[in-house]
Scaffold this motif. Structure first.
Motif, PDB file in Angstrom:
ATOM      1  N   GLY A 218     -57.943   4.341  92.172  1.00 37.35           N
ATOM      2  CA  GLY A 218     -58.533   3.234  92.907  1.00 37.35           C
ATOM      3  C   GLY A 218     -57.880   1.894  92.662  1.00 37.35           C
ATOM      4  O   GLY A 218     -58.317   0.883  93.201  1.00 37.35           O
ATOM      5  N   GLY A 219     -56.834   1.858  91.849  1.00 36.73           N
ATOM      6  CA  GLY A 219     -56.130   0.616  91.554  1.00 36.73           C
ATOM      7  C   GLY A 219     -55.027   0.896  90.564  1.00 36.73           C
ATOM      8  O   GLY A 219     -54.933   2.002  90.007  1.00 36.73           O
ATOM      9  N   PRO A 220     -54.154  -0.074  90.332  1.00 33.48           N
ATOM     10  CA  PRO A 220     -53.021   0.151  89.422  1.00 33.48           C
ATOM     11  C   PRO A 220     -53.475   0.323  87.976  1.00 33.48           C
ATOM     12  O   PRO A 220     -54.314  -0.427  87.480  1.00 33.48           O
ATOM     13  N   MET A 221     -52.914   1.342  87.328  1.00 32.80           N
ATOM     14  CA  MET A 221     -53.139   1.559  85.899  1.00 32.80           C
ATOM     15  C   MET A 221     -51.839   1.214  85.196  1.00 32.80           C
ATOM     16  O   MET A 221     -50.845   1.941  85.328  1.00 32.80           O
ATOM     17  N   TYR A 222     -51.835   0.124  84.465  1.00 33.72           N
ATOM     18  CA  TYR A 222     -50.607  -0.334  83.832  1.00 33.72           C
ATOM     19  C   TYR A 222     -50.291   0.530  82.612  1.00 33.72           C
ATOM     20  O   TYR A 222     -51.192   0.971  81.888  1.00 33.72           O
ATOM     21  N   VAL A 223     -48.996   0.761  82.401  1.00 31.20           N
ATOM     22  CA  VAL A 223     -48.560   1.722  81.396  1.00 31.20           C
ATOM     23  C   VAL A 223     -49.067   1.340  80.010  1.00 31.20           C
ATOM     24  O   VAL A 223     -49.531   2.206  79.253  1.00 31.20           O
ATOM     25  N   SER A 224     -48.996   0.078  79.651  1.00 29.69           N
ATOM     26  CA  SER A 224     -49.441  -0.321  78.310  1.00 29.69           C
ATOM     27  C   SER A 224     -50.927  -0.046  78.113  1.00 29.69           C
ATOM     28  O   SER A 224     -51.356   0.357  77.022  1.00 29.69           O
ATOM     29  N   ASP A 225     -51.738  -0.248  79.162  1.00 33.59           N
ATOM     30  CA  ASP A 225     -53.167   0.072  79.065  1.00 33.59           C
ATOM     31  C   ASP A 225     -53.377   1.573  78.943  1.00 33.59           C
ATOM     32  O   ASP A 225     -54.268   2.035  78.212  1.00 33.59           O
TER      33      ASP A 225
ATOM     34  N   PRO B  86     -55.570  13.670  75.127  1.00 32.33           N
ATOM     35  CA  PRO B  86     -55.078  14.231  76.401  1.00 32.33           C
ATOM     36  C   PRO B  86     -56.202  14.662  77.328  1.00 32.33           C
ATOM     37  O   PRO B  86     -56.324  15.818  77.714  1.00 32.33           O
ATOM     38  N   ARG B  87     -57.044  13.721  77.678  1.00 34.81           N
ATOM     39  CA  ARG B  87     -58.195  14.017  78.541  1.00 34.81           C
ATOM     40  C   ARG B  87     -58.127  13.264  79.858  1.00 34.81           C
ATOM     41  O   ARG B  87     -59.077  13.292  80.630  1.00 34.81           O
ATOM     42  N   LEU B  88     -57.022  12.551  80.103  1.00 37.14           N
ATOM     43  CA  LEU B  88     -56.941  11.704  81.285  1.00 37.14           C
ATOM     44  C   LEU B  88     -56.206  12.402  82.428  1.00 37.14           C
ATOM     45  O   LEU B  88     -55.218  13.103  82.208  1.00 37.14           O
ATOM     46  N   TYR B  89     -56.713  12.182  83.629  1.00 39.49           N
ATOM     47  CA  TYR B  89     -56.080  12.685  84.856  1.00 39.49           C
ATOM     48  C   TYR B  89     -56.048  11.539  85.852  1.00 39.49           C
ATOM     49  O   TYR B  89     -57.088  10.930  86.139  1.00 39.49           O
ATOM     50  N   GLN B  90     -54.850  11.234  86.362  1.00 42.73           N
ATOM     51  CA  GLN B  90     -54.738  10.172  87.361  1.00 42.73           C
ATOM     52  C   GLN B  90     -54.676  10.778  88.746  1.00 42.73           C
ATOM     53  O   GLN B  90     -53.917  11.728  88.983  1.00 42.73           O
ATOM     54  N   LEU B  91     -55.479  10.240  89.653  1.00 38.81           N
ATOM     55  CA  LEU B  91     -55.399  10.693  91.037  1.00 38.81           C
ATOM     56  C   LEU B  91     -54.995   9.533  91.935  1.00 38.81           C
ATOM     57  O   LEU B  91     -55.301   8.377  91.675  1.00 38.81           O
ATOM     58  N   TYR B  92     -54.292   9.881  92.988  1.00 37.18           N
ATOM     59  CA  TYR B  92     -53.938   8.920  94.030  1.00 37.18           C
ATOM     60  C   TYR B  92     -54.457   9.470  95.345  1.00 37.18           C
ATOM     61  O   TYR B  92     -54.128  10.590  95.751  1.00 37.18           O
ATOM     62  N   GLY B  93     -55.309   8.708  95.975  1.00 37.62           N
ATOM     63  CA  GLY B  93     -55.844   9.077  97.274  1.00 37.62           C
ATOM     64  C   GLY B  93     -56.279   7.822  98.002  1.00 37.62           C
ATOM     65  O   GLY B  93     -56.090   6.702  97.523  1.00 37.62           O
ATOM     66  N   GLN B  94     -56.863   7.993  99.147  1.00 35.51           N
ATOM     67  CA  GLN B  94     -57.414   6.890  99.925  1.00 35.51           C
ATOM     68  C   GLN B  94     -58.692   7.376 100.581  1.00 35.51           C
ATOM     69  O   GLN B  94     -58.948   8.584 100.639  1.00 35.51           O
ATOM     70  N   GLY B  95     -59.493   6.446 101.103  1.00 37.39           N
ATOM     71  CA  GLY B  95     -60.664   6.867 101.849  1.00 37.39           C
ATOM     72  C   GLY B  95     -60.298   7.744 103.025  1.00 37.39           C
ATOM     73  O   GLY B  95     -61.077   8.600 103.449  1.00 37.39           O
ATOM     74  N   GLU B  96     -59.084   7.551 103.541  1.00 38.31           N
ATOM     75  CA  GLU B  96     -58.622   8.322 104.702  1.00 38.31           C
ATOM     76  C   GLU B  96     -58.209   9.743 104.333  1.00 38.31           C
ATOM     77  O   GLU B  96     -58.074  10.600 105.221  1.00 38.31           O
TER      78      GLU B  96
END
Length: 507
Positions: free
Chosen positions: A271-278, A288-298
């Motif tokens: 839902g927004g940029p996740m900066y590498v340092s964060d 190792p519990r994080l999963y990043q997704l990229y999508g849109q409402g469309e």
């Protein structure tokens, strides 16, 4: 969609389905309430197949049972963020021709007059009221027959650039999204926990569906409070939660080194940029519990994903580069990076991201011009600028409208923002373009400093020059107390551009 829920209600009737506060309802009891509310929607409220039902309320158990009842009755849900202004809600209700609006005690007063302006006026009911409970006492109905292409959910975009548009999502779209979740993220078993701290009207609610259909336990929080979330990690088993990047940053700030994440299994974010340092800090705290997704409402939640395994690495350049990406195409999803004519671009060259899958919307509600612009030959043109590497890993640069062209060179605000984050005094920031008579545009950075710290333009210039090309560094800084954001926590760059325009008008 409703049929998938009822399969689970029959197979695991005693399993906990939804908990909110001290109250828990089982799948069997929830199934009965859903059938009765659906029957009342048709018989008492007079709704007909395909009618749109707006759900405008804070996080609460009734949201989920209304969502399921809407589909059971053969209707289309229009979930709306509770933080929207009543006039924004009225615009959405009027635009989609809503025949019913379900809301809460806290919101009804502000919207009642607005809804009366809609012709015909929709049926209005307050969740948890006596009138609402009367709906749950009505005669039950069998699950309505619907086609895979029938509308299930109209997802109104957040409207950062104008009036929100309604992305029409079918039952097939949402089922594909659900299957992709199980294929790419995790297998859900009865009794697993789906924790909702983000709005149910958005990414948290959408990915509540794979858990509901598989027998997962929905634990609904009234909102996001880091300590309450951390306590829930320790109280429930196999916890999965959606978090916007800003929420993860706040969770990281709330825990110290050596924190035990308890029952947390998956923290998926987007839902927004996740900066590498964060992200590196989050991995240090949560593992190792994080999963990043990229999508849109469309194309909800489902374009690319960076798996838990791909988050793991040695902290070297290749690993950090991977963390800066949003992963590879999801199962069953095609993703390309193209030029303005739709031609594929070489690896590493930025262009517009386009995607094709059964998750892509049918179009925008009552907006053929916007539909024609976004959907071309079966591909969704996302408006995002990205580059693909040889491994199929997509790295987003920016929205196409946010790219800055200065002296003929492309400048991606995210590159500057990644550099600014390296300064210890910087808390939040956003970079936008300002018209320039000679160069076309120049970059201006809006910066929020951490409390008790100081930094000036020279300090921020120094960190930029250490990490990015000189021509990319901001040509001006605006130090502000806070950045304007929409109701999903996204920074409103349009407001920042307006601020710069007002400065220019008064110069």
């Amino acid at each position: 969609m409703a049929a998938s829920f009822f399969n689970r209600a029959r197979s695991h009737p005693a399993a906990p389905a939804i908990s909110f506060g001290a109250h828990t309802i089982t799948f069997g009891a929830l199934g009965e309430r859903v059938r009765r509310i659906a029957g009342s929607m048709r018989a008492r409220a007079g709704l007909q197949r395909g009618d749109r039902v707006v759900l405008w309320m804070e996080n609460r158990a009734e949201f989920l049972e209304l969502l399921l009842a809407t589909w059971t009755a053969g209707l289309c849900a229009v979930p709306v963020n509770a933080k929207l202004h009543p006039r924004e809600l009225a615009h959405i209700a009027g635009d989609c021709g809503a025949r019913a609006v379900f809301t809460s005690d806290a919101l009804i007063e502000g919207i009642a007059a607005e809804l009366r302006q809609i012709d015909p006026a929709p049926f209005v009911c307050v969740a948890g009221s006596a009138a609402y409970e009367a709906l749950a006492d009505g005669p039950p109905m069998a699950c309505a027959e619907v086609a895979p292409t029938d509308l299930a959910w109209i997802f109104y975009t957040s409207g950062t650039t104008g009036k929100p548009k309604g992305a029409m999502l079918s039952h097939r779209n949402l089922l594909f999204m659900t299957f992709a979740y199980h294929a790419d993220i995790e297998r859900v078993e009865p009794g697993d926990t789906k924790l909702h701290a983000a709005p149910l009207s958005h990414g948290s609610g959408l990915y509540g569906l794979p858990h509901l259909f598989a027998g997962g336990h929905q634990v609904v929080l009234g909102g996001f409070e880091p300590q309450e979330v951390l306590e829930a990690f320790g109280r429930h088993p196999n916890v999965t939660m959606f978090a916007a990047p800003t929420m993860i940053t706040r969770l990281v700030q709330a825990v110290g080194p050596g924190f035990d994440p308890g029952g947390l299994r998956t923290l998926y974010y987007g839902g927004g940029p996740m900066y590498v340092s964060d992200l590196v800090k989050a991995l240090d705290r949560f593992g190792p519990r994080l999963y990043q997704l990229y999508g849109q409402g469309e194309t909800p939640m489902t374009i690319t994903g960076l798996s838990k395994r791909d988050h793991v690495g040695d902290g070297g350049p290749a690993h950090l580069q991977r963390l800066g990406s949003c992963g590879t195409p999801r199962t069953g999803v095609e993703v390309r990076v193209v030029d303005d004519a739709g031609r594929d671009l070489p690896y590493g060259e930025p262009g517009e991201v386009i995607t094709r899958s059964d998750c892509v919307m049918a179009g925008y509600w009552n907006n053929p011009a916007a539909t024609a612009s976004a959907l071309r030959d079966g591909w969704l043109w996302t408006g995002d600028i990205g580059a693909m590497d040889a491994r199929g890993c997509l790295t987003l640069r920016d929205r196409s409208k946010d790219m800055i062209i200065s002296g003929g060179s492309n400048i991606y605000p995210r590159e500057i923002e990644e550099a600014l984050l390296l300064h210890p005094a910087v808390l939040e920031f956003s970079v936008v373009g300002r018209p320039h008579p000679d160069w076309g545009e120049e970059a201006i950075a809006f910066v929020v400093l951490r409390p008790g710290t100081t930094a000036g333009p020279a300090d921020l210039d120094a960190v930029c020059l250490e990490n990015i090309a000189r021509f990319k560094r901001p040509k001006g800084y605006r130090f502000v107390a806070a950045l304007p954001k929409n109701n999903y926590g996204k920074i409103l760059k349009t407001d920042l551009r307006q601020t710069l325009q007002q400065e220019n008008d008064h110069a």
